[in-house]
Design an enzyme around this catalytic site. Sequence first.
Site, short mmCIF file in Angstrom:
data_model
loop_
_atom_site.label_atom_id
_atom_site.label_comp_id
_atom_site.label_asym_id
_atom_site.label_seq_id
_atom_site.Cartn_x
_atom_site.Cartn_y
_atom_site.Cartn_z
N THR A 129 0.82 -1.20 0.00
CA THR A 129 0.00 0.00 0.00
C THR A 129 0.86 1.26 0.00
O THR A 129 0.34 2.36 0.01
CB THR A 129 -0.90 0.04 1.24
N SER A 130 2.18 1.11 0.00
CA SER A 130 3.05 2.28 0.03
C SER A 130 3.17 2.91 -1.35
O SER A 130 3.08 2.22 -2.36
CB SER A 130 4.43 1.87 0.52
N CYS A 131 3.37 4.24 -1.39
CA CYS A 131 3.56 4.93 -2.66
C CYS A 131 5.04 4.99 -3.04
O CYS A 131 5.40 5.52 -4.09
CB CYS A 131 3.02 6.36 -2.60
N VAL A 132 5.90 4.54 -2.16
CA VAL A 132 7.33 4.57 -2.48
C VAL A 132 7.90 3.17 -2.39
O VAL A 132 9.04 2.94 -2.55
CB VAL A 132 8.11 5.52 -1.54
#
Lengths: 103, 166
Positions: A100-103
Site C-alpha cells: 500500500t506504500s507509494c514509495v
Amino acid sequence: MAQKTYAGVAIDVNEEGYFTNPAQWTKEIAAAIAKEEGLELTEKHYQVLEYLRNRHNGGEQLTIRGINKSGVVDVKDFYQLFPGAPLKKSTKIAGIPKPTSCV
Amino acid sequence: MSDNKNPVKKVSIICAKGTIEDVYAALVMGNGAVMEGIEANLFFTFFGLEAIMKKRMDNLHTGVVGNPAMRLPGGMRMPTLLGVIPGVEAMVSAMMKKEMDKLDVPPVSEFIELFVAGGGSLYACKLAADMFKIRKEDLSEHVKGIITVGEFYEKAGGEGSHIIFT
C-alpha cells in the site's frame, strides 16, 4: 470470497488475485502464479520471495527502498526479476497482500 | 489491473521548483510510474534544477514564508513573521525530511538512484541551465542530458503518453 486453483490447490484470493491467507502459500504455488505472469522462477526469485514474505510476516511495510537495502537483491535486479510492475508482481507471487506504500 | 482500455504508458514530468515538496512530488510520481511498469521521464527546469545538482540535491529546503498551509506542531498556522527568523527554514526542512524518512521515503540522491535503476530517465532544461550557468559536471551522473524544449517534446511522444507539470 474468490478462489483460484494453483498447482492443484484452491487458494483464497481477493478480486485482484492477491492471497487473502498467506499461509496457503507454497513454492509450487508460487511457480504456478509466476507462470501465469509469464515468469520462470529461479533460485534468486525464491530468495526475493522469501525476503518479501518475512518482511510481511514481521508486520513491516514493503517499499522499493527497503528492497534495495535488503541485501538480497538491488533495485536494478529486482526490476529485471519481476519486469513490468515489480512490487505488485512479486508480492502476488509471494502470496502476500499488494503493498500500500507509494514509495 | 483496471479494465481501462487506454492505460498510461508513458509519463513525462516537469519539475520547475526546488523546494522539498515540489521535488518530491515529481520524484514520487516518476518513481511510482516505473514501479507500475510505466515509462517515465523527469525534466528539471528553473529552480527544479537544484534537485539534480550533485552538491545541492540533498540540501533542499521547504519554503516557510508565503506558505499559508504551513502549520506548527499542534496544528496552528505558522505566522509568516516566524519564518523570517534565521534557522527556522532549516529546522522546518529538517523536520520534513525526518518525517519522510520514517515513511521510508529516501533522500533525493537515493530516490534518483532508485528511479534510474527502475528504468526512468532524467533530463535538465537547457535554457534554465544556461541561465543559471549550470554545466553537465554540476549535475548528477544519472542525468541523461541537457535538452531543449523541442527535444523534451520528442521524448514525451507516443501512444498513451502524458505530460505532467507538478
